[in-house]
Design a protein around this motif. Structure first.
Motif, PDB file in Angstrom:
ATOM      1  N   GLU A 152      41.284  27.222  -5.636  1.00 36.05           N
ATOM      2  CA  GLU A 152      40.430  27.378  -4.382  1.00 36.05           C
ATOM      3  C   GLU A 152      39.167  26.785  -4.120  1.00 36.05           C
ATOM      4  N   VAL A 153      38.454  26.459  -5.465  1.00 34.64           N
ATOM      5  CA  VAL A 153      37.539  25.510  -5.387  1.00 34.64           C
ATOM      6  C   VAL A 153      37.819  24.078  -5.021  1.00 34.64           C
ATOM      7  N   VAL A 154      38.875  23.582  -5.365  1.00 32.91           N
ATOM      8  CA  VAL A 154      39.385  22.300  -5.037  1.00 32.91           C
ATOM      9  C   VAL A 154      39.482  22.425  -3.430  1.00 32.91           C
ATOM     10  N   VAL A 155      40.228  23.283  -2.958  1.00 32.10           N
ATOM     11  CA  VAL A 155      40.392  23.331  -1.491  1.00 32.10           C
ATOM     12  C   VAL A 155      38.844  23.418  -0.805  1.00 32.10           C
ATOM     13  N   ASN A 156      38.010  24.060  -1.273  1.00 28.66           N
ATOM     14  CA  ASN A 156      36.722  24.174  -0.591  1.00 28.66           C
ATOM     15  C   ASN A 156      36.001  22.705  -1.026  1.00 28.66           C
ATOM     16  N   MET A 157      36.291  21.963  -2.026  1.00 34.33           N
ATOM     17  CA  MET A 157      35.770  20.491  -2.196  1.00 34.33           C
ATOM     18  C   MET A 157      36.199  19.730  -1.156  1.00 34.33           C
ATOM     19  N   PHE A 158      37.600  19.759  -0.941  1.00 31.52           N
ATOM     20  CA  PHE A 158      37.964  18.839   0.016  1.00 31.52           C
ATOM     21  C   PHE A 158      37.462  19.430   1.593  1.00 31.52           C
ATOM     22  N   HIS A 195      50.684  20.859  -4.501  1.00 30.07           N
ATOM     23  CA  HIS A 195      51.000  21.973  -5.169  1.00 30.07           C
ATOM     24  C   HIS A 195      49.758  22.944  -4.629  1.00 30.07           C
ATOM     25  N   ILE A 196      48.259  22.561  -4.646  1.00 33.27           N
ATOM     26  CA  ILE A 196      47.389  23.416  -4.475  1.00 33.27           C
ATOM     27  C   ILE A 196      47.228  23.690  -3.278  1.00 33.27           C
ATOM     28  N   PHE A 197      47.379  22.843  -2.126  1.00 31.32           N
ATOM     29  CA  PHE A 197      47.229  22.917  -0.413  1.00 31.32           C
ATOM     30  C   PHE A 197      48.642  23.850  -0.105  1.00 31.32           C
ATOM     31  N   ARG A 198      49.694  23.496  -0.649  1.00 35.54           N
ATOM     32  CA  ARG A 198      50.721  24.548  -0.441  1.00 35.54           C
ATOM     33  C   ARG A 198      50.440  25.934  -0.804  1.00 35.54           C
ATOM     34  N   LYS A 199      49.849  26.124  -1.726  1.00 37.22           N
ATOM     35  CA  LYS A 199      49.536  27.414  -2.160  1.00 37.22           C
ATOM     36  C   LYS A 199      48.471  28.247  -1.589  1.00 37.22           C
ATOM     37  N   HIS A 200      47.179  27.285  -1.378  1.00 38.72           N
ATOM     38  CA  HIS A 200      46.143  27.888  -0.969  1.00 38.72           C
ATOM     39  C   HIS A 200      45.769  27.569   0.671  1.00 38.72           C
ATOM     40  N   VAL A 201      46.495  26.750   1.218  1.00 43.18           N
ATOM     41  CA  VAL A 201      46.129  26.590   2.756  1.00 43.18           C
ATOM     42  C   VAL A 201      47.341  26.764   3.576  1.00 43.18           C
ATOM     43  N   GLU A 202      47.241  27.401   4.489  1.00 46.71           N
ATOM     44  CA  GLU A 202      48.218  27.437   5.640  1.00 46.71           C
ATOM     45  C   GLU A 202      48.144  26.530   6.584  1.00 46.71           C
TER      46      GLU A 202
END
Length: 641
Positions: free
Chosen positions: A353-359, A403-410
């Motif tokens: 989730e931190v990675v998504v927020n950084m993007f 993997h991160i975006f598929r899991k944490h971002v719709e």
């Protein structure tokens, strides 16, 4: 039983005084009076007789105490004699060569254990107590040996100083036991556990291996960081800690845990369920301690520049989870494993989730960049930063980001999932960059420079995507074709705003007056052409086109438009000025001069334009071309071109 052993003992990491040691007076007095001919008895016959007696005990009536044959007493005395012989040898080398006698001793302990179990229905009998006592002495002996061998590890112990780059993942150095010692530990465990001493065996193994694992962790000198420390520290001071944590965690998941599991599965090959539970206890404390650090640093504000460090953390946590998953080799998943994997998963999700927020912070940075500083047509620093950022992300972390975006971002934009979440993120970033560059281009008053700026930046984005296989695959060929079309359109607009306007002075319209060329009109045409060309050259020779292919294409296209038109115009009307003293005033450039000067456009240095003024003083094509070539050679030699 008689054996000859070497007096040379191996060095132990811990004193043998810490391990239990047999004393001569621990052995029953009966051994002192034992027949010296015991060692000459036929061990195969004795073993067969004992096995037959054990089988008889399992089928006989248990209401009365059985009468023990003499062979049992002889067998027990042989074991007692062996215990005394081994007790006189230093622990750690008692079974150094694993001879036939050693094998027979191990088998004898197993039979003694079976005898004890078979006679367990009659615990008050003198024979039972004797067998029990001798078995306990034998177990103490081999447990002592078990501990000594476990402590005799040659695993690396030197401190890994900060900044050092050792062979991080050398599997050969850990756990540091010889093949012979691993085999011997397996034999001892295979004796102790069936004999009812599983607790003692596992305790000895766990205590020593836990100490060894802790020592390996200490080699990294990784200091825990509290939340208070994170709040007080600047990011630059946390980066080395993150790097060290990543190396330590990777070493655990790729070496320590893997090799520790292999060792245990070899030592306890006949009792894997026993080791499975023991292993999770060995690594649980280390794993929990490792997970404290990413949980702590995750409270930091998610800034885009920190993305790659957190991706390293995420990958290390993922690899740690895989190592734990592979360690659970039992058919029945233990609750301890499930709990630990769940704990790792929670921390991994937090970092994801931190990675998504950084993007998202990267997107915000692009949107908020309102720097109006213009550049001379070159690639804007924002473009280089953003595309360098995503290139690094795709080169090194493509699968992880996917993997991160598929899991944490719709992915709301693609309900049919044709585009991955990562491709949508990349498209979002580039679209934001395009919009920002479009806004920045309005700062250029010269339309030509505006189109050069847009062409430069869009070309840079396109080429970087095409050169990064992972990025190209994610974003797709359709996008590349659309972006190529944008670059061509900017090029056409540049040509129209610059060179098409120049060529208006070379048209035939309006030159003829009363049926013949007007010298006045021609003078104006040449004068206006020269002035406009000089202004274009003066300006655009200081602009920059950094992409060499684009630079070549632009010069070729400009020459293809300008040179034929100018050559034709000169060829048709040069005769109108022949014999005139002012011919150089109007026909300032020969066609070759124009071609040569076009080749100096977009070099990005004002010195080129200044030095090229010397060309204008030369009258012949040959002299002009020679002077220009010498100039180019001079600037190449000094590194300006």
């Amino acid at each position: 039983m008689e054996k000859v052993y070497s007096n040379k003992a191996k060095n132990h990491r811990k004193s043998n005084a810490e391990s239990p040691k047999l004393r001569d007076d621990d052995v029953p007095d009966t051994i002192d009076n034992a027949d010296e001919s015991l060692s000459n008895l036929d061990h195969d016959q004795i073993s067969t007789a004992i096995d037959c007696f054990i089988d008889e005990l399992s089928t006989d009536d248990k209401t009365t105490s059985p009468e023990l044959p003499d062979i049992v007493d002889t067998f027990v005395k042989i074991v007692e004699s062996n215990i005394k012989a081994y007790n006189n040898i230093q622990s750690g080398i008692r079974f150094a060569k694993i001879t036939k006698e050693d094998e027979l001793f191990m088998e004898a302990i197993k039979r003694l254990s079976k005898l004890k179990i078979a006679l367990g229905e009659f615990p008050n009998s003198a024979s039972f107590n004797t067998i029990k006592q001798v078995l306990q002495l034998a177990i103490v002996l081999i447990e002592d040996e078990f501990r000594a061998i476990l402590q005799d590890s040659n695993a690396p112990s030197e401190t890994i100083t900060k900044g050092a780059e050792p062979e991080w993942y050398n599997h050969d150095d850990f756990p540091g036991y010889s093949k012979e010692n691993v085999i011997l530990m397996n034999k001892i465990a295979s004796v102790m556990i069936p004999a009812g001493y599983q607790y003692e065996c596992c305790l000895a193994y766990s205590e020593i291996r836990k100490d060894e694992l802790d020592d390996q962790i200490k080699r990294f000198e990784f200091d825990k960081v509290s939340m208070e420390d994170v709040h007080k520290s600047k990011w630059v001071s946390l980066e080395p800690d993150i790097t060290r944590w990543v190396k330590l965690t990777n070493h655990c998941s790729r070496v320590l845990f893997v090799e520790e599991r292999k060792l245990g599965e070899t030592v306890f090959s006949e009792h894997l369920p026993v080791f499975t539970g023991m292993f999770i206890n060995l690594i649980r404390g280390i794993t929990t301690s490792l997970l404290e650090f990413p949980t702590t640093v995750a409270i930091e504000k998610p800034k885009a520049k920190r993305l790659f460090k957190f991706l390293d953390i995420y990958e290390s946590i993922r690899d740690l989870s895989v190592a734990i998953e592979e360690s659970d080799s039992s058919d029945v998943k233990l609750e301890e494993y499930c709990n630990l994997k769940s704990e790792i998963s929670v921390v991994g999700d937090t970092i994801g989730e931190v990675v998504v927020n950084m993007f998202n912070d990267l997107k915000q940075t692009i949107s908020n960049d309102n720097n109006k500083t213009t550049v001379q047509g070159a690639v804007h620093p924002l473009t280089r930063y953003v595309m360098g950022y995503v290139k690094c992300a795709f080169d090194d972390y493509h699968n992880t980001l996917e993997h991160i975006f598929r899991k944490h971002v719709e992915n709301e934009a693609s309900s049919n999932m044709e585009n991955s979440s990562l491709s949508q993120q990349l498209l979002d970033v580039i679209e934001l960059l395009d919009a920002n560059l479009e806004t920045k281009s309005t700062s250029y008053k010269d339309p030509s420079l505006r189109y050069i700026f847009l062409m430069n930046n869009n070309r840079f984005v396109l080429q970087l995507v095409k050169e990064t296989n992972e990025m190209k695959q994610v974003i797709g060929d359709n996008w590349c074709r659309r972006k190529s079309s944008d670059v061509r359109n900017y090029h056409k607009s540049y040509q129209r705003e610059t060179w098409t306007k120049l060529l208006q002075w070379l048209t035939q319209e309006g030159i003829q007056v009363h049926g013949k060329p007007s010298r006045r009109v021609l003078k104006d045409r040449f004068k206006n052409f020269n002035a406009m060309f000089d202004e274009i050259h003066k300006t655009q020779s200081t602009w920059v086109v950094s992409d060499q292919q684009l630079l070549s294409e632009m010069r070729v296209s400009i020459n293809a438009v300008v040179s034929p038109a100018y050559r034709s115009f000169i060829g048709r009307y040069k005769s109108q000025f022949e014999g005139s003293k002012s011919i150089d005033k109007y026909i300032k450039y020969q066609p070759e001069d124009i071609e040569s000067l076009i080749e100096t456009l977009f070099e990005g240095t004002e010195k080129v334009e200044t030095q090229l003024n010397g060309i204008q003083a030369l009258s012949t094509v040959k002299q002009t071309t020679g002077a220009f070539k010498n100039l180019l050679k001079t600037y190449k030699n000094v590194g300006l071109m």
